[in-house]
Design an enzyme around this catalytic site. Structure first.
Site, PDB file in Angstrom:
ATOM      1  N   HIS A 170       3.764  -2.378   3.082  1.00  0.00           N
ATOM      2  CA  HIS A 170       3.764  -1.008   2.556  1.00  0.00           C
ATOM      3  C   HIS A 170       5.056  -0.767   1.795  1.00  0.00           C
ATOM      4  O   HIS A 170       6.140  -1.163   2.254  1.00  0.00           O
ATOM      5  CB  HIS A 170       3.640   0.023   3.684  1.00  0.00           C
ATOM      6  CG  HIS A 170       2.352  -0.069   4.438  1.00  0.00           C
ATOM      7  ND1 HIS A 170       2.148  -0.979   5.442  1.00  0.00           N
ATOM      8  CD2 HIS A 170       1.189   0.630   4.320  1.00  0.00           C
ATOM      9  CE1 HIS A 170       0.918  -0.848   5.930  1.00  0.00           C
ATOM     10  NE2 HIS A 170       0.311   0.124   5.258  1.00  0.00           N
ATOM     11  N   HIS A 219      -5.786   9.268  -0.022  1.00  0.00           N
ATOM     12  CA  HIS A 219      -5.751   8.444   1.192  1.00  0.00           C
ATOM     13  C   HIS A 219      -6.660   8.985   2.304  1.00  0.00           C
ATOM     14  O   HIS A 219      -6.245   9.123   3.455  1.00  0.00           O
ATOM     15  CB  HIS A 219      -4.316   8.332   1.703  1.00  0.00           C
ATOM     16  CG  HIS A 219      -4.077   7.111   2.548  1.00  0.00           C
ATOM     17  ND1 HIS A 219      -4.447   7.036   3.871  1.00  0.00           N
ATOM     18  CD2 HIS A 219      -3.507   5.923   2.260  1.00  0.00           C
ATOM     19  CE1 HIS A 219      -4.099   5.863   4.367  1.00  0.00           C
ATOM     20  NE2 HIS A 219      -3.521   5.158   3.393  1.00  0.00           N
ATOM     21  N   ASP A 242       0.821  -1.216   0.000  1.00  0.00           N
ATOM     22  CA  ASP A 242       0.000   0.000   0.000  1.00  0.00           C
ATOM     23  C   ASP A 242       0.855   1.266   0.000  1.00  0.00           C
ATOM     24  O   ASP A 242       2.019   1.264   0.403  1.00  0.00           O
ATOM     25  CB  ASP A 242      -0.893   0.032   1.246  1.00  0.00           C
ATOM     26  CG  ASP A 242      -2.056  -0.929   1.146  1.00  0.00           C
ATOM     27  OD1 ASP A 242      -2.099  -1.703   0.177  1.00  0.00           O
ATOM     28  OD2 ASP A 242      -2.906  -0.933   2.058  1.00  0.00           O
TER      29      ASP A 242
END
Length: 725
Positions: free
Chosen positions: A255, A158, A103
């Site tokens: 991530h 986001h 992500d």
């Protein structure tokens, strides 16, 4: 009293009836350009704020809420949620299958390192990318697909989707889709909402966003295991958190952006071989669910690619503008602090030196002086001004009032005073420079003092003003001009500006030998210096600045005599203030541009050009022109950045201004009372000055000549003010 009269001129073609309309159109154009410039800056800042919306790591979303509407099959099912077609179903990853997902990227530092690890071990993964980052690093998105991985959407900025209205949710998805299309030529049907986790953590609002996304054709991908690499707990802890139990399959969350991902890279290098040894295979989401390879990233339409390209370039422009603004802000901060330090060091030194009992300009100057007063419709102020000059304590003073075709009885008012050392000269309309040249030509003396018709001079000021001529190298002297009508708020603000923005600066400029302007309200010249400089010209609308620079270039020293004080009537309304400062700032730019060739000259002119012009440009034009950034970014920071840090930064600059103001008032021996208005001046008055500078800069760029402008006077300054408060 001697009166000179000149024949009336032929009508000026510039006064035709069409001129006001032309001026209005030009003014409207410049105002429009200024508004457009401000709107562009505001738009770019808004785009930058939206694109860089600060977000917390995915684990810091809101707490659990009611989940009564979430289907039981979804809460207890797998992490891949398909709500398309109105039917909700969940899919699990098969046993001994791991779908690595990343992500918050792409990131120029960590995404390539993670791709290297994946390529080394021969595995594919799925990258859920933020649209704003795709716009900045499209080459990384292309590389992700080129190396066999898949791309999913992780929204544009986001946000917590459940907290947004439906139109904002759709916008977040659409913008991300466009940017992925632009970067890769492919679209995506995969979506991972920010701050999401495992299916059994879904609440009603989360489910509503998933269902809405399903209606737009998105398959939502949550996770089975969170590696917790966002917390950087250590490589061992990350590997343990990302390892499935037994033989079960899992969607594992990592991530590739959002901070230092060195532990993530190291953990992947250990986790992948370990699971491969246990018989696990690694797959993209499409591979793990048996979907056709191209289904998750089908070809994008040409329209989507072009829309994405436009959005990407707007983001890049906003980013570039943001960095430019920050660079300029640092420059403004450095110049402001440098100016404050220079003032503290040199202005104080200048004051102490001048107040020393041993200080002397040379032999006392007692030779006669001619005072030239240009006047155009100044009946309201001319009487006290002329009276104060005629009654000067300096011996042998003659006053020449040059009436530039006034229509309000200015000449008659002077004649009615009956002062024997005053002459009135009536001339055709020609502007202030022409009026002053006429007065100089008619003067009988070698020392010339120029005073505005709205200025009251203290009895000994003319005598003090000419004392620097005891030094044979001095060609011109600037007096200490004060605001006489300072009772109102606008008057107090201008009073502060005159003391700290003009007179304090003159001490600094005097130290460095580059005073840019002998004020029209009170200044003195040697006739010989005026001759060497070519006299006053109509090349600019700031004839005083133009003349001062010409005197410098002719090899004469220009100095500041702070003890020679005069009190002028400052504009009483914002409109009049705008008119005056517009002429001043634009005229200063004209004068600097006119004398720019001095940087290539030799001798005194070259010394002035290479030493003084950059200094003047830096502190008299560039710093005031860029200073609005402090306030623009303060407002921006209040809404979009850390408010505490923004407030501290703005307060620090206010303290710098306050210290500078106190220093200026002390050196000028002024009462500190008006300084209570300083914060208001910074918030209101300074913004007006910024707009004037912007207007002047646009005028300078587009080109326009301004005529001598007459301000409306009230006659409030009819005597020397008793105090500074």
């Amino acid at each position: 009293m001697t009166v000179y009269r000149a024949a009336q001129p032929e009508p000026d073609p510039l006064t035709t009836s069409s001129l006001p309309a032309v001026r209005r159109r030009r003014t409207a154009l410049r105002v429009l350009l200024a508004v457009l410039a401000l709107a562009l800056i505001a738009t770019l800042l808004f785009i930058e704020a939206y694109t860089n919306s600060g977000f917390a790591p995915d684990h810091e979303g809101p707490g659990d809420r009611a989940a009564g509407r979430v289907p039981a099959g979804i809460r207890d099912g797998g992490p891949i949620l398909d709500a398309t077609g109105g039917q909700a179903r969940s899919v699990r990853v098969p046993d001994r299958t791991v779908a690595l997902t990343f992500d918050d990227g792409p990131d120029p530092t960590w995404t390539p390192k993670i791709l290297q690890v994946l390529r080394r071990h021969g595995v594919h993964a799925t990258f859920f990318e933020i649209g704003a980052e795709v716009a900045r690093h499209p080459e990384l998105s292309r590389r992700v697909l080129a190396e066999g991985h898949q791309i999913g959407a992780h929204t544009f900025s986001h946000p917590q989707l459940a907290d947004l209205p439906g139109w904002r949710q759709r916008l977040e998805h659409a913008q991300t889709q466009m940017l992925i299309s632009y970067a890769t030529g492919r679209s995506t049907s995969l979506l991972r909402p920010p701050y999401s986790s495992v299916p059994d953590a879904l609440n009603d609002r989360d489910w509503d966003t998933i269902a809405a996304a399903g209606g737009q054709g998105y398959t939502t991908v949550l996770n089975d295991l969170d590696s917790r690499d966002w917390a950087r707990p250590g490589v061992d802890a990350i590997v343990r958190a990302a390892t499935p139990e037994g033989q079960s399959g899992a969607v594992v969350l990592f991530h590739d952006a959002g901070g230092d991902r060195a532990q993530t890279v190291a953990a992947l290098d250990r986790l992948i071989p370990q699971l491969q040894q246990r018989g696990y295979r690694f797959a993209t989401i499409a591979e793990a669910t048996g979907t056709e390879a191209g289904a998750a990233n089908p070809p994008a339409s040409a329209a989507a690619v072009w829309r994405g390209r436009g959005l990407a370039w707007s983001i890049r422009l906003a980013d570039a503008s943001w960095w430019v603004l920050w660079g300029l802000l640092l420059l403004v901060g450095a110049l402001t602090l440098a100016r404050a330090l220079l003032l503290l060091l040199f202005a104080v030194r200048h004051s102490r030196r001048r107040r020393s009992v041993t200080w002397s300009w040379g032999p006392p100057v007692t030779e006669p002086v001619t005072i030239v007063v240009p006047a155009y419709n100044e009946r309201t102020t001319i009487e006290p001004a002329v009276r104060s000059l005629a009654l000067s304590a300096h011996p042998g003073v003659e006053v020449i009032v040059v009436d530039d075709a006034s229509t309000d009885g200015t000449s008659e008012a002077v004649e009615a005073l009956g002062l024997g050392n005053v002459r009135v000269v009536r001339v055709p309309p020609g502007g202030k420079a022409t009026a002053l040249n006429t007065g100089v030509a008619l003067s009988r003396n070698a020392l010339i003092v120029m005073v505005d018709a709205d200025t009251v001079v203290e009895p000994d000021s003319v005598h003090r003003l000419v004392q620097p001529f005891g030094d044979g190298t001095v060609g011109a002297v600037a007096g200490n001009v004060k605001v006489g009508n300072r009772r109102g708020l606008l008057g107090k603000w201008q009073h502060i500006e005159y003391v700290m923005g003009f007179n304090l600066d003159r001490r600094l400029y005097d130290t460095f030998g580059c005073i840019p302007t002998i004020p029209g309200a009170l200044g003195a010249f040697r006739r010989r210096a005026l001759t060497d400089a070519g006299g006053l010209t109509t090349d600019t609308i700031a004839e005083d600045t133009d003349l001062t620079m010409a005197v410098h270039r002719a090899g004469w020293r220009v100095v500041y005599q702070e003890t020679a004080r005069a009190h002028t009537e400052a504009p009483a309304t914002l409109g009049q203030l705008w008119k005056q400062r517009y002429r001043w700032s634009y005229g200063t730019m004209q004068a600097i541009w006119k004398h720019r060739g001095a940087v290539r000259d030799s001798g005194p002119s070259g010394r002035f050009g290479r030493r003084a012009l950059p200094f003047i440009t830096l502190f008299s034009v560039l710093l005031p022109l860029l200073a609005p950034l402090l306030d623009i970014l303060a407002v921006y920071g209040t809404f979009f950045l850390n408010r505490t840090e923004t407030a501290i930064g703005w307060a620090a600059m206010l303290v710098v201004h306050a210290v500078t103001a106190i220093l200026a008032f002390r050196l000028d021996r002024e009462q500190l009372g008006p300084l209570w208005t300083l914060p208001l001046q910074q918030l209101v008055y300074r913004q007006v000055m910024y707009l004037v500078l912007l207007h002047s800069a646009i005028t300078a760029v587009t080109g326009r000549r301004l005529r001598w402008q007459k301000l409306r006077r009230t006659g409030e300054v009819d005597a020397v003010p008793a105090g500074g408060a």
